[in-house]
Design a protein around this motif. Structure first.
Motif, PDB file in Angstrom:
ATOM      1  N   THR A  36       5.318  82.617 127.174  1.00 45.78           N
ATOM      2  CA  THR A  36       5.413  83.966 126.611  1.00 45.78           C
ATOM      3  C   THR A  36       5.836  84.973 127.673  1.00 45.78           C
ATOM      4  OG1 THR A  36       3.706  83.469 124.970  1.00 45.78           O
ATOM      5  CG2 THR A  36       4.143  85.799 125.422  1.00 45.78           C
ATOM      6  N   CYS A  37       5.187  84.906 128.843  1.00 41.56           N
ATOM      7  CA  CYS A  37       5.529  85.820 129.935  1.00 41.56           C
ATOM      8  C   CYS A  37       6.965  85.597 130.408  1.00 41.56           C
ATOM      9  CB  CYS A  37       4.553  85.635 131.104  1.00 41.56           C
ATOM     10  SG  CYS A  37       2.890  86.220 130.784  1.00 41.56           S
ATOM     11  N   PHE A  38       7.368  84.316 130.487  1.00 40.15           N
ATOM     12  CA  PHE A  38       8.713  84.012 130.960  1.00 40.15           C
ATOM     13  C   PHE A  38       9.756  84.541 129.979  1.00 40.15           C
ATOM     14  CE2 PHE A  38      12.413  81.764 132.332  1.00 40.15           C
ATOM     15  CZ  PHE A  38      12.200  81.489 133.675  1.00 40.15           C
ATOM     16  N   LEU A  39       9.516  84.306 128.699  1.00 39.10           N
ATOM     17  CA  LEU A  39      10.491  84.700 127.688  1.00 39.10           C
ATOM     18  C   LEU A  39      10.587  86.220 127.558  1.00 39.10           C
ATOM     19  CD1 LEU A  39      12.458  83.449 125.702  1.00 39.10           C
ATOM     20  CD2 LEU A  39      10.664  83.461 123.976  1.00 39.10           C
ATOM     21  N   THR A  40       9.447  86.917 127.547  1.00 42.89           N
ATOM     22  CA  THR A  40       9.483  88.381 127.443  1.00 42.89           C
ATOM     23  C   THR A  40      10.047  89.001 128.721  1.00 42.89           C
ATOM     24  OG1 THR A  40       7.145  88.462 128.129  1.00 42.89           O
ATOM     25  CG2 THR A  40       7.620  88.565 125.770  1.00 42.89           C
ATOM     26  N   GLY A  41       9.759  88.375 129.865  1.00 43.93           N
ATOM     27  CA  GLY A  41      10.335  88.861 131.122  1.00 43.93           C
ATOM     28  C   GLY A  41      11.849  88.733 131.113  1.00 43.93           C
ATOM     29  N   LEU A  67      12.093  76.704 125.059  1.00 45.09           N
ATOM     30  CA  LEU A  67      12.763  77.853 125.679  1.00 45.09           C
ATOM     31  C   LEU A  67      14.247  77.599 125.934  1.00 45.09           C
ATOM     32  CD1 LEU A  67      10.137  79.054 128.338  1.00 45.09           C
ATOM     33  CD2 LEU A  67      10.515  79.898 126.017  1.00 45.09           C
ATOM     34  N   PHE A  68      14.717  76.390 125.639  1.00 47.91           N
ATOM     35  CA  PHE A  68      16.096  76.037 125.996  1.00 47.91           C
ATOM     36  C   PHE A  68      17.118  76.992 125.385  1.00 47.91           C
ATOM     37  CE2 PHE A  68      20.108  73.818 125.158  1.00 47.91           C
ATOM     38  CZ  PHE A  68      20.457  73.469 126.462  1.00 47.91           C
ATOM     39  N   LEU A  69      17.025  77.233 124.074  1.00 44.75           N
ATOM     40  CA  LEU A  69      18.028  78.069 123.406  1.00 44.75           C
ATOM     41  C   LEU A  69      17.950  79.536 123.841  1.00 44.75           C
ATOM     42  CD1 LEU A  69      18.180  76.607 119.789  1.00 44.75           C
ATOM     43  CD2 LEU A  69      19.876  76.394 121.616  1.00 44.75           C
ATOM     44  N   PRO A  70      16.758  80.170 123.806  1.00 42.01           N
ATOM     45  CA  PRO A  70      16.719  81.572 124.234  1.00 42.01           C
ATOM     46  C   PRO A  70      17.094  81.761 125.691  1.00 42.01           C
ATOM     47  CG  PRO A  70      14.496  80.735 123.820  1.00 42.01           C
ATOM     48  CD  PRO A  70      15.451  79.731 123.281  1.00 42.01           C
ATOM     49  N   LEU A  71      16.671  80.831 126.552  1.00 38.83           N
ATOM     50  CA  LEU A  71      17.026  80.971 127.965  1.00 38.83           C
ATOM     51  C   LEU A  71      18.485  80.609 128.214  1.00 38.83           C
ATOM     52  CD1 LEU A  71      13.838  79.702 129.846  1.00 38.83           C
ATOM     53  CD2 LEU A  71      14.571  82.040 129.350  1.00 38.83           C
ATOM     54  N   GLY A  72      19.023  79.744 127.364  1.00 40.47           N
ATOM     55  CA  GLY A  72      20.452  79.449 127.464  1.00 40.47           C
ATOM     56  C   GLY A  72      21.279  80.677 127.131  1.00 40.47           C
ATOM     57  N   PHE A  73      20.848  81.401 126.092  1.00 46.77           N
ATOM     58  CA  PHE A  73      21.522  82.652 125.730  1.00 46.77           C
ATOM     59  C   PHE A  73      21.397  83.672 126.856  1.00 46.77           C
ATOM     60  CE2 PHE A  73      21.214  86.965 123.865  1.00 46.77           C
ATOM     61  CZ  PHE A  73      22.492  87.066 123.344  1.00 46.77           C
ATOM     62  N   TYR A  74      20.193  83.766 127.421  1.00 43.67           N
ATOM     63  CA  TYR A  74      19.979  84.695 128.534  1.00 43.67           C
ATOM     64  C   TYR A  74      20.885  84.351 129.720  1.00 43.67           C
ATOM     65  CZ  TYR A  74      17.794  86.725 132.656  1.00 43.67           C
ATOM     66  OH  TYR A  74      17.583  87.383 133.825  1.00 43.67           O
ATOM     67  N   ALA A  75      20.977  83.062 130.038  1.00 42.84           N
ATOM     68  CA  ALA A  75      21.830  82.626 131.151  1.00 42.84           C
ATOM     69  C   ALA A  75      23.286  82.995 130.894  1.00 42.84           C
ATOM     70  CB  ALA A  75      21.689  81.117 131.367  1.00 42.84           C
ATOM     71  N   ALA A 118       6.185  87.875 136.711  1.00 42.84           N
ATOM     72  CA  ALA A 118       5.126  87.664 137.702  1.00 42.84           C
ATOM     73  C   ALA A 118       3.797  87.343 137.030  1.00 42.84           C
ATOM     74  CB  ALA A 118       4.986  88.905 138.586  1.00 42.84           C
ATOM     75  N   LEU A 119       3.567  87.920 135.852  1.00 47.81           N
ATOM     76  CA  LEU A 119       2.300  87.703 135.157  1.00 47.81           C
ATOM     77  C   LEU A 119       2.133  86.271 134.653  1.00 47.81           C
ATOM     78  CD1 LEU A 119       1.949  91.027 133.118  1.00 47.81           C
ATOM     79  CD2 LEU A 119       0.503  90.254 135.011  1.00 47.81           C
ATOM     80  N   ARG A 120       3.232  85.500 134.641  1.00 45.35           N
ATOM     81  CA  ARG A 120       3.103  84.118 134.186  1.00 45.35           C
ATOM     82  C   ARG A 120       2.224  83.317 135.145  1.00 45.35           C
ATOM     83  NH1 ARG A 120       7.885  84.137 137.089  1.00 45.35           N
ATOM     84  NH2 ARG A 120       8.523  82.188 138.137  1.00 45.35           N
ATOM     85  N   GLY A 171      10.944  93.391 133.369  1.00 42.77           N
ATOM     86  CA  GLY A 171      11.115  91.946 133.400  1.00 42.77           C
ATOM     87  C   GLY A 171      10.415  91.322 134.596  1.00 42.77           C
ATOM     88  N   ASP A 172      10.526  91.979 135.757  1.00 37.72           N
ATOM     89  CA  ASP A 172       9.872  91.526 136.979  1.00 37.72           C
ATOM     90  C   ASP A 172       8.379  91.320 136.780  1.00 37.72           C
ATOM     91  OD1 ASP A 172      11.215  90.886 139.266  1.00 37.72           O
ATOM     92  OD2 ASP A 172      11.364  92.922 140.018  1.00 37.72           O
ATOM     93  N   GLU A 173       7.737  92.355 136.252  1.00 41.32           N
ATOM     94  CA  GLU A 173       6.290  92.314 136.101  1.00 41.32           C
ATOM     95  C   GLU A 173       5.860  91.256 135.086  1.00 41.32           C
ATOM     96  OE1 GLU A 173       3.953  94.629 138.152  1.00 41.32           O
ATOM     97  OE2 GLU A 173       5.779  93.729 138.955  1.00 41.32           O
ATOM     98  N   LEU A 174       6.608  91.138 134.001  1.00 42.00           N
ATOM     99  CA  LEU A 174       6.263  90.134 132.999  1.00 42.00           C
ATOM    100  C   LEU A 174       6.434  88.721 133.554  1.00 42.00           C
ATOM    101  CD1 LEU A 174       7.853  91.820 129.866  1.00 42.00           C
ATOM    102  CD2 LEU A 174       5.421  91.377 130.227  1.00 42.00           C
TER     103      LEU A 174
END
Length: 227
Positions: free
Chosen positions: A89-94, A145-153, A78-80, A73-76
């Motif tokens: 894409t990088c943020f979501l896969t990370g 990204l709101f919904l997927p990142l909301g789930f992640y949070a 950082a690649l953003r 996750g770190d590397e993905l």
């Protein structure tokens, strides 16, 4: 000897972290990506050393797996900054890499304290309300990204609150370290959302979120020593 190795690795983690911040602020994103990965590699090796010293190898292995997916996750993430056209894409896969890592942490925690959810559930609800208030206050614009990142949070908050629950139901130095790490993870991710999705990113926020993040990583890597 093992303790000496852990101390050296912790200092190496600190050195790589400081150099990462410097590289990032100098906009040398390729170098920053490498250095950020090395900080987590140091934590993974610490966890491996701790695994060989613990009386609870299953817990130690789950911690190692969590850190490995944290590295991915770190590397993905950082690649953003390297591939700016693929920021989302990088943020979501990370975040996905970290999500898998947090699931391993949850399995480890509930293997120690199956009733941790009794405390974790209400605390998670409170944490998510605070996250929502934080989002409104800083006018975060996450778009698709709101919904997927909301789930992640939600998962991150649940993991951190589960660590607190595990500490309450099965108190030890190890669960206490994990609880502090869990709170640090929540704080780090909250600052990260402001840093990435508000109009007011700053070097100070970037430094602060990484202090919380690396504190969490290092404390979790050390937890097997206390089981």
């Amino acid at each position: 000897m093992h303790i000496v190795i852990i101390i050296i690795l912790a200092l190496a983690c600190l050195l790589c972290g400081v150099r990462f911040i410097k590289a990032m602020e100098e906009d040398d994103q390729e170098k920053a990506t490498i250095l950020k990965g090395l900080t987590t590699v140091c934590c993974i090796i610490i966890a491996i050393v701790a695994y060989h010293m613990t009386d609870f190898p299953r817990f130690g292995m789950l911690v190692i797996l969590g850190l490995v997916f944290g590295f991915i996750g770190d590397e993905l993430l950082a690649l953003r900054f390297v591939y700016t056209d693929k920021f989302n894409t990088c943020f979501l896969t990370g975040a996905g890499g970290f999500l898998v890592g947090h699931i391993f942490y949850l399995i480890a925690l509930y293997g120690i304290a199956p009733k941790a959810w009794i405390i974790a559930a209400p605390l998670t609800a409170v944490a998510l309300v605070i996250e929502l208030i934080n989002s409104k206050k800083h006018k975060l614009d996450m778009g698709k990204l709101f919904l997927p990142l909301g789930f992640y949070a939600a998962v991150v908050c649940f993991m951190g609150c589960s660590a607190i629950g595990a500490c309450c139901f099965s108190f030890s130095a190890g669960t206490l370290l994990f609880a502090v790490a869990g709170v640090c993870f929540i704080a780090s991710d909250s600052i990260l959302s402001v840093q990435c999705f508000s109009d007011h990113p700053s070097n100070f926020k970037n430094r602060l979120l990484h202090v919380f993040y690396w504190t969490a990583q290092l404390l979790i890597a050390l937890t097997p020593l206390f089981f």
